[in-house]
Design an enzyme around this catalytic site. Structure first.
Site, PDB file in Angstrom:
ATOM      1  N   TYR A 134       0.846  -1.194   0.000  1.00  0.00           N
ATOM      2  CA  TYR A 134       0.000   0.000   0.000  1.00  0.00           C
ATOM      3  C   TYR A 134       0.879   1.241   0.000  1.00  0.00           C
ATOM      4  CZ  TYR A 134      -3.592   3.335   1.554  1.00  0.00           C
ATOM      5  OH  TYR A 134      -4.459   4.398   1.652  1.00  0.00           O
ATOM      6  N   ASP A 154       9.272   2.798   0.062  1.00  0.00           N
ATOM      7  CA  ASP A 154       8.193   3.422   0.815  1.00  0.00           C
ATOM      8  C   ASP A 154       8.402   3.050   2.274  1.00  0.00           C
ATOM      9  OD1 ASP A 154       5.940   4.151   2.152  1.00  0.00           O
ATOM     10  OD2 ASP A 154       4.520   3.366   0.674  1.00  0.00           O
ATOM     11  N   LYS A 165       3.733   8.758   8.987  1.00  0.00           N
ATOM     12  CA  LYS A 165       3.550   8.143  10.310  1.00  0.00           C
ATOM     13  C   LYS A 165       4.546   8.679  11.368  1.00  0.00           C
ATOM     14  CE  LYS A 165       0.688   4.657   8.396  1.00  0.00           C
ATOM     15  NZ  LYS A 165       0.759   3.955   7.133  1.00  0.00           N
TER      16      LYS A 165
HETATM   17  C1  LIG Z   1       0.105   4.419   5.730  1.00  0.00           C
HETATM   18  C2  LIG Z   1       0.906   4.189   4.530  1.00  0.00           C
HETATM   19  C3  LIG Z   1       0.858   5.054   3.430  1.00  0.00           C
HETATM   20  C4  LIG Z   1      -0.130   6.176   3.327  1.00  0.00           C
HETATM   21  O1  LIG Z   1       0.071   7.151   4.283  1.00  0.00           O
HETATM   22  P1  LIG Z   1      -1.165   8.117   4.661  1.00  0.00           P
HETATM   23  O2  LIG Z   1      -0.550   9.085   5.641  1.00  0.00           O
HETATM   24  O3  LIG Z   1      -2.223   7.254   5.238  1.00  0.00           O
HETATM   25  O4  LIG Z   1      -1.599   8.793   3.419  1.00  0.00           O
HETATM   26  C5  LIG Z   1       1.744   4.838   2.400  1.00  0.00           C
HETATM   27  N1  LIG Z   1       2.617   3.835   2.431  1.00  0.00           N
HETATM   28  C6  LIG Z   1       2.680   2.974   3.460  1.00  0.00           C
HETATM   29  C7  LIG Z   1       3.690   1.871   3.453  1.00  0.00           C
HETATM   30  C8  LIG Z   1       1.808   3.097   4.527  1.00  0.00           C
HETATM   31  O5  LIG Z   1       1.848   2.218   5.526  1.00  0.00           O
END
Ligand SMILES: *Cc1c(COP(=O)(O)O)cnc(C)c1O
Length: 428
Positions: A144, A239, A267
């Site tokens: 994601y 990511d 995060k």
């Molecule tokens: C949570 C998450 C996102 C998206 O971040 P948001 O602040 O919710 O837009 C993207 N990549 C990873 C790996 C994530 O866990």
């Protein structure tokens, strides 16, 4: 435990907010029942509107790595707020947090702050496309990267849970530029590269996946990806929205000693305020406006409250190396305990863990990619989830999620959790 007031509040919310929530996974659709409404949180605990105390194993999906209402973060935000909450002009604070992030994370020279992980990943691929002058990207099934169009192709967690891996509203034109790969399968990647010669701008990956449960990369896998990218002029995007400042000060790049070309954050970097960021070496970052041609902007980007929270968080993590060691030890302790009680209760399971990210899968075969993660027994997970809720323990309301431990957890909390899992799993 009763969750009556939460149910009432949810019914009211549903009238004016679609599905009653501002982010789908919160709605408990994957586990049934109604979501819990939080009133406050402190350290390792959530306090809900019914007056229950829950031990929190999600921690706002990762950011609260040092516990809820962590005093240095809270105080930084309060003090900053008194001086004005947004200017749309540069502040010294932005340079301070940027310099610290660049110091903590290997292999980056410059960083730009945005407002979410979604924005960070979306901007990272635009930058990669502009820099390489190529259009296609490769992403992995079950990974994601936020909810921007290019990534909603077999995304993990929320998107998977709701059975809409390809959301309506994402055009075929956009989808055709996203190639889908299988996690932990190098041959699959070299085939895709072979079939799309000189068309692939970037490969984006969660270097330790956290959105289909916790899935570590196989030995040599990230090294193999690195080599394929270098050999084919493809940018490797890590990511690290989940893993950054959590698995190590410098994230997975540091943990496994692999260099990415672009890294995205979210995060933890915001300490619980809405912050994302993307970073790379100077030659790539200088491609961004106003220096370069790739446009990217934000009215509230670098917001003083968000930067103050993020800086307080990064400072705490930078100053005390022992935090990551303690988190590793606590999570290993929990893992050992869970293994013991699930085995004793004859439950088939797989546990994956890297540092303070851990996931429990109700299936005995190894979980190494999205397909194997999907084999878990969802009915069992639902019972497990609601059983733990009754014991005052909050894990993510979906079988595809990782648990994120906080340093605020005590060994008493962990023992309490293991006992509760023993009790609940004896009924599975
Ligand atoms: C949570 C998450 C996102 C998206 O971040 P948001 O602040 O919710 O837009 C993207 N990549 C990873 C790996 C994530 O866990």
């Amino acid at each position: 435990m009763l969750y009556q007031r939460s149910s009432q509040l949810f019914a009211e919310a549903e009238k004016v907010i679609p599905g009653g929530v501002n982010s789908p996974v919160r709605a408990f659709k994957a586990v049934g029942g109604t979501p819990i409404f939080v009133k406050s949180a402190q350290g390792a605990y959530l306090y809900d509107e019914d007056g229950n105390r829950l031990i929190d194993y999600i921690n706002s999906w990762g950011p609260m790595i040092l516990g809820h209402a962590y005093p240095p973060v809270v105080n930084a935000v309060i003090e900053k707020a008194k001086l004005g909450t947004s200017f749309g002009m540069p502040t010294a604070l932005e340079t301070e947090i940027a310099a610290l992030a660049v110091k903590m994370v290997p292999n980056i020279d410059k960083i730009r702050f945005v407002n979410s992980g979604t924005e960070a990943c979306m901007s990272a691929i635009r930058l990669a496309r502009g820099y390489t002058k190529k259009d296609k990207i490769i992403k992995f099934a079950g990974c994601y990267h936020g909810h921007s169009d290019s990534f909603l192709i077999q995304a993990g967690s929320g998107a998977v849970t709701f059975g809409t891996p390809n959301s309506p509203g994402v055009t075929a034109g956009t989808a055709k530029d996203t190639l889908l790969a299988r996690y932990n399968d190098l041959k699959n990647i070299s085939d895709l590269i072979e079939g799309n010669q000189n068309e692939i701008a970037a490969i984006i990956i969660e270097p330790v996946a956290g959105n289909m449960g916790c899935i570590p990369p196989n030995k040599g896998y990230l090294e193999g990806l690195r080599k394929l990218c270098t050999d084919n002029d493809i940018l490797l995007i890590f990511d690290e929205v989940m893993t950054g400042f959590r698995l190590a000060k410098g994230g997975v790049q540091e943990l496994f000693n692999i260099k990415a070309d672009i890294v995205t954050f979210g995060k933890v970097i915001g300490g619980g305020l809405p912050v994302g960021a993307f970073a790379a070496r100077a030659e790539i970052m200088n491609y961004l406006a106003p220096l370069g041609p790739v446009y990217q902007a934000g009215t509230l980007s670098g917001n003083p409250l968000a930067m103050a929270a993020g800086l307080a968080m990064l400072k705490a993590l930078n100053e005390d190396e022992s935090i990551f060691k303690r988190l590793e030890e606590k999570t290993a302790y929990l893992e050992t305990g869970i293994r013991k009680v699930l085995t004793a209760n004859n439950v088939l399971f797989t546990i994956n863990r890297v540092g303070s990210m851990i996931s429990v899968h109700f299936d005995a075969t190894p979980v190494t990619d999205f397909q194997s993660a999907a084999r878990g027994d969802n009915e069992k997970f639902k019972k497990f989830f609601h059983g733990l809720l009754q014991e005052g323990i909050y894990i993510a309301p979906s079988a595809y999620e990782t648990w994120f431990l906080t340093d605020a957890l005590t060994y008493e909390d962990l023992d309490f959790t293991i006992d509760a899992i023993d009790k609940v799993s004896s009924t599975l």
